[in-house]
Design a protein around this motif. Structure first.
Motif, PDB file in Angstrom:
ATOM      1  N   LEU A 137      -2.063   2.761  -8.192  1.00 31.74           N
ATOM      2  CA  LEU A 137      -1.192   2.247  -6.941  1.00 31.74           C
ATOM      3  C   LEU A 137       0.029   1.198  -7.359  1.00 31.74           C
ATOM      4  O   LEU A 137       0.955   1.745  -6.465  1.00 31.74           O
ATOM      5  CB  LEU A 137      -2.199   1.662  -6.019  1.00 31.74           C
ATOM      6  CG  LEU A 137      -2.158   0.761  -4.758  1.00 31.74           C
ATOM      7  CD1 LEU A 137      -0.951   1.743  -3.891  1.00 31.74           C
ATOM      8  CD2 LEU A 137      -3.003  -0.486  -3.728  1.00 31.74           C
TER       9      LEU A 137
ATOM     10  N   LYS B  63       2.719   2.981  -7.869  1.00 34.84           N
ATOM     11  CA  LYS B  63       3.061   3.987  -6.618  1.00 34.84           C
ATOM     12  C   LYS B  63       4.104   2.834  -5.467  1.00 34.84           C
ATOM     13  O   LYS B  63       5.129   3.098  -5.247  1.00 34.84           O
ATOM     14  CB  LYS B  63       2.392   4.405  -5.844  1.00 34.84           C
ATOM     15  CG  LYS B  63       1.501   5.943  -5.969  1.00 34.84           C
ATOM     16  CD  LYS B  63       0.176   6.328  -6.052  1.00 34.84           C
ATOM     17  CE  LYS B  63      -0.095   7.209  -6.737  1.00 34.84           C
ATOM     18  NZ  LYS B  63      -0.795   7.843  -5.451  1.00 34.84           N
ATOM     19  N   ASN B  64       3.901   1.366  -5.640  1.00 31.03           N
ATOM     20  CA  ASN B  64       4.774   0.985  -5.260  1.00 31.03           C
ATOM     21  C   ASN B  64       6.182   0.087  -5.905  1.00 31.03           C
ATOM     22  O   ASN B  64       6.143  -0.756  -4.909  1.00 31.03           O
ATOM     23  CB  ASN B  64       3.410  -0.371  -4.536  1.00 31.03           C
ATOM     24  CG  ASN B  64       2.662  -0.960  -5.292  1.00 31.03           C
ATOM     25  OD1 ASN B  64       3.283  -1.055  -6.989  1.00 31.03           O
ATOM     26  ND2 ASN B  64       1.718  -1.584  -5.089  1.00 31.03           N
TER      27      ASN B  64
ATOM     28  N   GLU C 285       0.912  -1.327   0.056  1.00 31.42           N
ATOM     29  CA  GLU C 285      -0.473  -0.162  -0.042  1.00 31.42           C
ATOM     30  C   GLU C 285       0.872   1.310   0.043  1.00 31.42           C
ATOM     31  O   GLU C 285       0.440   2.940   0.225  1.00 31.42           O
ATOM     32  CB  GLU C 285      -0.979   0.589   1.221  1.00 31.42           C
ATOM     33  CG  GLU C 285      -1.605  -1.156   1.314  1.00 31.42           C
ATOM     34  CD  GLU C 285      -3.145  -1.491  -0.017  1.00 31.42           C
ATOM     35  OE1 GLU C 285      -3.605  -0.179  -0.124  1.00 31.42           O
ATOM     36  OE2 GLU C 285      -3.060  -2.497  -0.593  1.00 31.42           O
TER      37      GLU C 285
END
Length: 518
Positions: free
Chosen positions: A434, A437-438, A328
């Motif tokens: 996401l 981003k991760n 996350e």
């Protein structure tokens, strides 16, 4: 007394927004043949002490758990959970096994003069049955083994319905102890299918003293007919609970068994990373393969081979490193290479072995001349050679499955039209965002000529690679119809830049100086 307002305005209040479907946890799972792990269940532990309390501090389960929970990542986090599941290819019977319980002394049992046990059991032929013992008097027992014998006699005599129906007539009850933390009573039935679902003592203390009640976290182990292969056992276990990213076996297997499981794991398509320990250089090369020589495990995607000629159980290392990830968070997908395990001994300290194992895509703990010790290799067997990329694909697949299933469960219907299909598309786009981003999806990736050619072949556009370089992915979708059933389905294609990591730095140092020699 006033008339209820609901006759005019009737409002129902509910809470919405909670996640309906759980994500897989990036934790490890050990498959064990230990009879203290209940069949048909997944045992979850949050620290090594609890593993030792259950399996014993001299068990391999505890040795693995101690290393696993003792790992500290570069972000100063440690694994929060580890699971164990029992496998068997032999027939076993259903069991009731003492769970977490306080140490019960013989004096406690001697106070029981009219105790009873009510047992619920699911028989494959007769269905669910519940039976209660007659009064059990333990006042004359002098040892805990005497208690086990008395309980066995009472359980065997349980009668359900007709006088001839005694479903537990062949049961055995045993007592064993290796100290207060691991003493337990075990009720066992002969090998075959069937399962216990509950034990109680009708308000009395007997079930609690035996460690067989819910408060003691009693372990109810299912029976097994023993007809499964090892891969079928993996399927049974993971279908029941698939919440892990990595798995390995506690016991050593033969190479044929490792191949069987590796093939099963590849067929599951990015569900798990399978960890295989190997103890010799020759086996490592034979299993991984070098150059044109294909090893026995080299064809199978998602197989991580860990070299450990010191038998230090170092194959926990990729499991522990994975369990510390929180995808996350930004920049959280790890490179397994350079992960530090200071409490383990380096198994490779010379160039020859380093080159052999690296060529075979075998991972190992290495020590350099700078007294640095770290995990070398970020390698999987199969088509996806990068463990980072492979684990990223596990996250991506699970995230899509979870969020789409959640949408199906929360909506009365998702129509096969543009408006509703865009709902699923939005879910997907949120996942891709996401992923950028991760680290699962890489922005600004420098694509090779081969990757550019593959993108052109997939899209028919020789400039499509520019979108992937800048955006990280290309995503398109449509509504299609199954030709056989007529059912509509959402069909999508995602082409994304997987996370590559830098594993080496090469350079040329050129010194400019105007000073002349003497």
């Amino acid at each position: 007394m006033a008339v209820k307002i609901k006759y005019w305005v009737d409002i129902t209040s509910r809470t919405a927004g909670a996640q309906e479907v759980s994500y897989k946890e990036p934790i490890g799972r050990f498959l064990t043949a230990n009879t203290l792990a209940p069949m048909g269940k997944v045992m979850a532990f949050t620290d090594a002490t609890k593993v030792g309390a259950h399996f014993g501090v001299n068990s391999k389960e505890y040795a693995l758990a101690s290393k696993y929970f003792g790992f500290i990542s570069k972000s100063y986090t440690s694994p929060k959970k580890l699971t164990f599941s029992r496998y068997t290819t032999s027939a076993v019977g259903a069991q009731i096994i003492s769970g977490e319980r306080i140490s019960a002394a013989i004096a406690d049992f001697k106070l029981i003069t009219d105790g009873t046990l009510t047992i619920t059991y699911k028989d494959p032929n007769q269905g669910t049955m519940t039976g209660t013992t007659t009064a059990i008097d333990l006042s004359s027992a002098t040892t805990l083994s005497d208690v086990a014998t008395a309980i066995e006699t009472a359980v065997k005599a349980i009668q359900i319905g007709s006088t001839s129906n005694k479903p537990f007539s062949t049961a055995t009850v045993t007592y064993s102890s290796t100290g207060n933390l691991t003493q337990r009573f075990v009720l066992s039935l002969p090998a075959g299918m069937g399962s216990f679902s509950a034990v109680s003592s009708n308000g009395g203390a007997l079930a609690g003293l035996l460690g067989w009640d819910l408060a003691s976290n009693v372990l109810l182990s299912d029976g097994n007919a023993g007809t499964n292969s090892l891969s079928e056992e993996c399927e049974r276990i993971m279908n029941a609970n698939d919440s892990c990213y990595t798995f390995a076996f506690v016991e050593s297997l033969t190479i044929d068994q490792y191949v069987e499981v590796a093939k099963w794991n590849e067929d599951r398509n990015s569900d798990f990373m399978f960890i295989v320990p190997v103890g010799s250089i020759n086996d490592a090369i034979t299993w991984g393969g070098i150059g044109d020589f294909k090893g026995t495990l080299s064809p199978y995607d998602g197989t991580w081979i860990q070299f450990d000629n010191l038998n230090e159980n170092q194959y926990y290392q990729p499991m522990a490193a994975t369990a510390c990830m929180d995808l996350e968070l930004d920049h959280s997908l790890i490179n397994y290479e350079f992960q530090k395990f200071p409490d383990d001994t380096a198994v490779v300290d010379n160039d020859k072995n380093y080159e052999q194992l690296t060529s075979a895509r075998v991972n190992f703990l290495v020590e350099t001349g700078k007294n640095l010790k770290f995990l070398s290799g970020n390698a999987c067997q199969g088509a996806t050679s990068s463990a980072t990329v492979y684990v990223g694909s596990i996250w991506l697949k699970d995230r899509i499955i979870t969020k789409v299933m959640e949408a199906f469960l929360l909506n009365d219907a998702i129509y096969a039209n543009a408006a509703d299909s865009s709902k699923i598309a939005m879910i997907c786009n949120n996942i891709w965002e996401l992923g950028t981003k991760n680290g699962v999806i890489q922005l600004g990736k420098i694509l090779s000529d081969g990757e550019k050619a593959a993108i052109e072949a997939l899209t028919g556009d020789n400039k499509a690679y520019l979108t992937i370089e800048s955006q990280g992915f290309i995503f398109n979708y449509s509504i299609k119809t199954d030709s056989e059933t007529g059912k509509k389905y959402f069909n999508y294609r995602l082409i994304y830049a997987a996370c590559d990591t830098i594993a080496k730095v090469e350079g040329l140092n050129i010194a400019l100086s105007s000073l002349k020699g003497s």
